[in-house]
Scaffold this motif. Structure first.
Motif, PDB file in Angstrom:
ATOM      1  N   ASP A  21       0.400 -28.472 -13.332  1.00 29.52           N
ATOM      2  CA  ASP A  21      -0.538 -28.017 -14.352  1.00 29.52           C
ATOM      3  C   ASP A  21      -0.155 -28.471 -15.765  1.00 29.52           C
ATOM      4  O   ASP A  21      -1.026 -28.775 -16.583  1.00 29.52           O
ATOM      5  N   GLN A  22       1.152 -28.495 -16.040  1.00 21.89           N
ATOM      6  CA  GLN A  22       1.591 -28.750 -17.407  1.00 21.89           C
ATOM      7  C   GLN A  22       2.068 -30.176 -17.657  1.00 21.89           C
ATOM      8  O   GLN A  22       2.015 -30.661 -18.790  1.00 21.89           O
ATOM      9  N   GLN A  23       2.550 -30.848 -16.594  1.00 23.79           N
ATOM     10  CA  GLN A  23       3.081 -32.187 -16.800  1.00 23.79           C
ATOM     11  C   GLN A  23       2.329 -33.270 -16.014  1.00 23.79           C
ATOM     12  O   GLN A  23       2.703 -34.444 -16.074  1.00 23.79           O
ATOM     13  N   GLY A  24       1.312 -32.869 -15.274  1.00 24.96           N
ATOM     14  CA  GLY A  24       0.476 -33.845 -14.606  1.00 24.96           C
ATOM     15  C   GLY A  24       1.043 -34.467 -13.354  1.00 24.96           C
ATOM     16  O   GLY A  24       0.591 -35.535 -12.917  1.00 24.96           O
ATOM     17  N   TYR A  25       2.045 -33.812 -12.734  1.00 24.88           N
ATOM     18  CA  TYR A  25       2.612 -34.327 -11.481  1.00 24.88           C
ATOM     19  C   TYR A  25       1.594 -34.222 -10.341  1.00 24.88           C
ATOM     20  O   TYR A  25       0.776 -33.300 -10.305  1.00 24.88           O
ATOM     21  N   ASP A  26       1.660 -35.161  -9.417  1.00 17.50           N
ATOM     22  CA  ASP A  26       0.975 -34.963  -8.146  1.00 17.50           C
ATOM     23  C   ASP A  26       1.659 -33.814  -7.416  1.00 17.50           C
ATOM     24  O   ASP A  26       2.885 -33.632  -7.533  1.00 17.50           O
ATOM     25  N   GLY A  27       0.875 -33.053  -6.650  1.00 17.14           N
ATOM     26  CA  GLY A  27       1.414 -31.866  -6.002  1.00 17.14           C
ATOM     27  C   GLY A  27       2.606 -32.130  -5.111  1.00 17.14           C
ATOM     28  O   GLY A  27       3.602 -31.404  -5.144  1.00 17.14           O
ATOM     29  N   GLU A  28       2.521 -33.190  -4.306  1.00 20.73           N
ATOM     30  CA  GLU A  28       3.604 -33.480  -3.369  1.00 20.73           C
ATOM     31  C   GLU A  28       4.865 -33.940  -4.102  1.00 20.73           C
ATOM     32  O   GLU A  28       5.982 -33.540  -3.749  1.00 20.73           O
ATOM     33  N   LEU A  29       4.704 -34.763  -5.135  1.00 24.74           N
ATOM     34  CA  LEU A  29       5.861 -35.196  -5.919  1.00 24.74           C
ATOM     35  C   LEU A  29       6.482 -34.024  -6.666  1.00 24.74           C
ATOM     36  O   LEU A  29       7.703 -33.975  -6.844  1.00 24.74           O
ATOM     37  N   ALA A  30       5.653 -33.082  -7.079  1.00 28.74           N
ATOM     38  CA  ALA A  30       6.169 -31.908  -7.797  1.00 28.74           C
ATOM     39  C   ALA A  30       7.106 -31.095  -6.911  1.00 28.74           C
ATOM     40  O   ALA A  30       8.204 -30.708  -7.328  1.00 28.74           O
ATOM     41  N   TYR A  31       6.705 -30.847  -5.654  1.00 26.74           N
ATOM     42  CA  TYR A  31       7.573 -30.023  -4.809  1.00 26.74           C
ATOM     43  C   TYR A  31       8.826 -30.797  -4.385  1.00 26.74           C
ATOM     44  O   TYR A  31       9.911 -30.211  -4.232  1.00 26.74           O
ATOM     45  N   LEU A  32       8.704 -32.115  -4.226  1.00 21.42           N
ATOM     46  CA  LEU A  32       9.884 -32.911  -3.880  1.00 21.42           C
ATOM     47  C   LEU A  32      10.882 -32.950  -5.043  1.00 21.42           C
ATOM     48  O   LEU A  32      12.098 -32.862  -4.840  1.00 21.42           O
ATOM     49  N   LYS A  33      10.369 -33.047  -6.276  1.00 20.54           N
ATOM     50  CA  LYS A  33      11.250 -32.997  -7.452  1.00 20.54           C
ATOM     51  C   LYS A  33      11.922 -31.627  -7.550  1.00 20.54           C
ATOM     52  O   LYS A  33      13.135 -31.539  -7.823  1.00 20.54           O
ATOM     53  N   CYS A  34      11.164 -30.566  -7.317  1.00 19.21           N
ATOM     54  CA  CYS A  34      11.744 -29.220  -7.357  1.00 19.21           C
ATOM     55  C   CYS A  34      12.854 -29.069  -6.327  1.00 19.21           C
ATOM     56  O   CYS A  34      13.883 -28.441  -6.588  1.00 19.21           O
ATOM     57  N   MET A  35      12.655 -29.642  -5.151  1.00 17.88           N
ATOM     58  CA  MET A  35      13.692 -29.586  -4.119  1.00 17.88           C
ATOM     59  C   MET A  35      14.977 -30.232  -4.621  1.00 17.88           C
ATOM     60  O   MET A  35      16.068 -29.660  -4.491  1.00 17.88           O
ATOM     61  N   LEU A  36      14.858 -31.423  -5.195  1.00 19.89           N
ATOM     62  CA  LEU A  36      16.042 -32.125  -5.693  1.00 19.89           C
ATOM     63  C   LEU A  36      16.690 -31.357  -6.840  1.00 19.89           C
ATOM     64  O   LEU A  36      17.915 -31.301  -6.944  1.00 19.89           O
ATOM     65  N   ASP A  37      15.874 -30.760  -7.706  1.00 22.70           N
ATOM     66  CA  ASP A  37      16.415 -29.977  -8.827  1.00 22.70           C
ATOM     67  C   ASP A  37      17.166 -28.752  -8.326  1.00 22.70           C
ATOM     68  O   ASP A  37      18.280 -28.459  -8.774  1.00 22.70           O
ATOM     69  N   TYR A  38      16.561 -28.015  -7.398  1.00 21.98           N
ATOM     70  CA  TYR A  38      17.180 -26.788  -6.894  1.00 21.98           C
ATOM     71  C   TYR A  38      18.445 -27.086  -6.092  1.00 21.98           C
ATOM     72  O   TYR A  38      19.377 -26.278  -6.059  1.00 21.98           O
ATOM     73  N   LEU A  39      18.476 -28.235  -5.427  1.00 22.04           N
ATOM     74  CA  LEU A  39      19.615 -28.584  -4.571  1.00 22.04           C
ATOM     75  C   LEU A  39      20.592 -29.543  -5.253  1.00 22.04           C
ATOM     76  O   LEU A  39      21.418 -30.166  -4.596  1.00 22.04           O
TER      77      LEU A  39
END
Length: 292
Positions: free
Chosen positions: A48-66
């Motif tokens: 919503d705020q940075q314009g990521y595609d949905g799938e790339l957003a969750y994959l980035k979150c995974m890498l950030d959290y891990l």
């Protein structure tokens, strides 16, 4: 020379189609102590705020959290054993194979099962579904020098899912094969008319649309045990308001259920149409001997 075109492909989405939950929620998050609500909130903010595609957003979150404890792909595969499904899964794969008659089988007609998901392929590879499925397509991570996941290697969004329907259609299942290469319809091993696609909602609309356009079959499934009816409303809108799919059914894959009856009838209809086509080919290719 034309392809035999005697294979029926049943193609499944995964999250909320074969399972009532998202695969990350029941495998990754408990294992690594990640709060699911916070994870998906952050993922949504990236969209919503940075314009990521949905799938790339969750994959980035995974890498950030891990970041401090990134797993290997092999570790993700092992976590896949924890996946849970709707009633009748995974038994449905082998049971549907028994729908075909001896006549169908004598003509080489068979059923293949595929999963096309925006979830993680590694988790699905480690699941109890994998032995019964011809091919699993999902998002993948590349690895660093230590074998830890480091960057998205393959991303399957709800729009790019259609690419994999064409891969199945053309028999081009390997990533290096260019699915955009021209192939005459009679050379394609699995015509769209021989396909059944099962999904759960708006993210499956491109695949539903493709099936409708090319004469394939589609079913939208919903969670009948969901008290909010949100899952049902999605399917109702796809069917009654948007005219995306002809059939909706509760996600109960057991014998005798509405969904199973639909699947079995679709399979029989496709198989019988293949039989009629083969008989016509034989008749048109046969020249009668002269009569005296």
């Amino acid at each position: 020379m034309s392809a035999a075109q005697t294979t029926i492909a049943v193609i499944y989405d995964y999250d909320q189609t074969l399972s009532p939950t998202y695969m990350q929620d029941e495998t990754l998050f408990p294992h690594f102590g990640i709060n699911a609500n916070q994870f998906w909130k952050k993922s949504r903010e990236l969209v919503d705020q940075q314009g990521y595609d949905g799938e790339l957003a969750y994959l980035k979150c995974m890498l950030d959290y891990l970041e401090m404890d990134r797993p290997t792909n092999d570790e993700l595969v092992k976590l896949g054993a924890q996946l849970r499904y709707y009633k009748g899964v995974p038994e449905v794969f082998d049971e549907l194979n028994g729908t075909l008659s001896q006549q169908h089988r004598s003509l080489g007609i068979k059923i293949e099962h595929y999963i096309v998901s925006s979830g993680l392929k590694a988790l699905l590879d480690g699941s109890s579904l994998a032995p019964s499925v011809k091919r699993i397509f999902g998002c993948e991570f590349g690895t660093d020098k230590d074998g830890r996941i480091s960057f998205p290697k393959r991303v399957i969004s709800h729009t790019t899912k259609t690419q994999y329907l064409f891969r199945i259609n053309k028999g081009m299942l390997e990533p290096h094969e260019d699915v955009n290469d021209h192939m005459d319809p009679e050379l394609r091993p699995i015509p769209f008319q021989n396909m059944i696609y099962i999904g759960d909602g708006p993210t499956d609309v491109p695949c539903f649309t493709l099936m409708k356009r090319y004469g394939g079959h589609a079913i939208a499934v919903y969670n009948a045990e969901e008290t909010s009816r949100a899952s049902f409303r999605k399917c109702y809108q796809l069917n009654a308001l948007a005219d995306r799919v002809k059939h909706i059914a509760p996600a109960d894959y057991r014998a005798g259920s509405h969904l199973r009856l639909l699947l079995e009838e679709m399979i029989l209809d496709i198989a019988d149409s293949i039989v009629r086509k083969k008989k016509l080919e034989i008749e048109e290719g046969t020249v009668s001997a002269p009569h005296f």
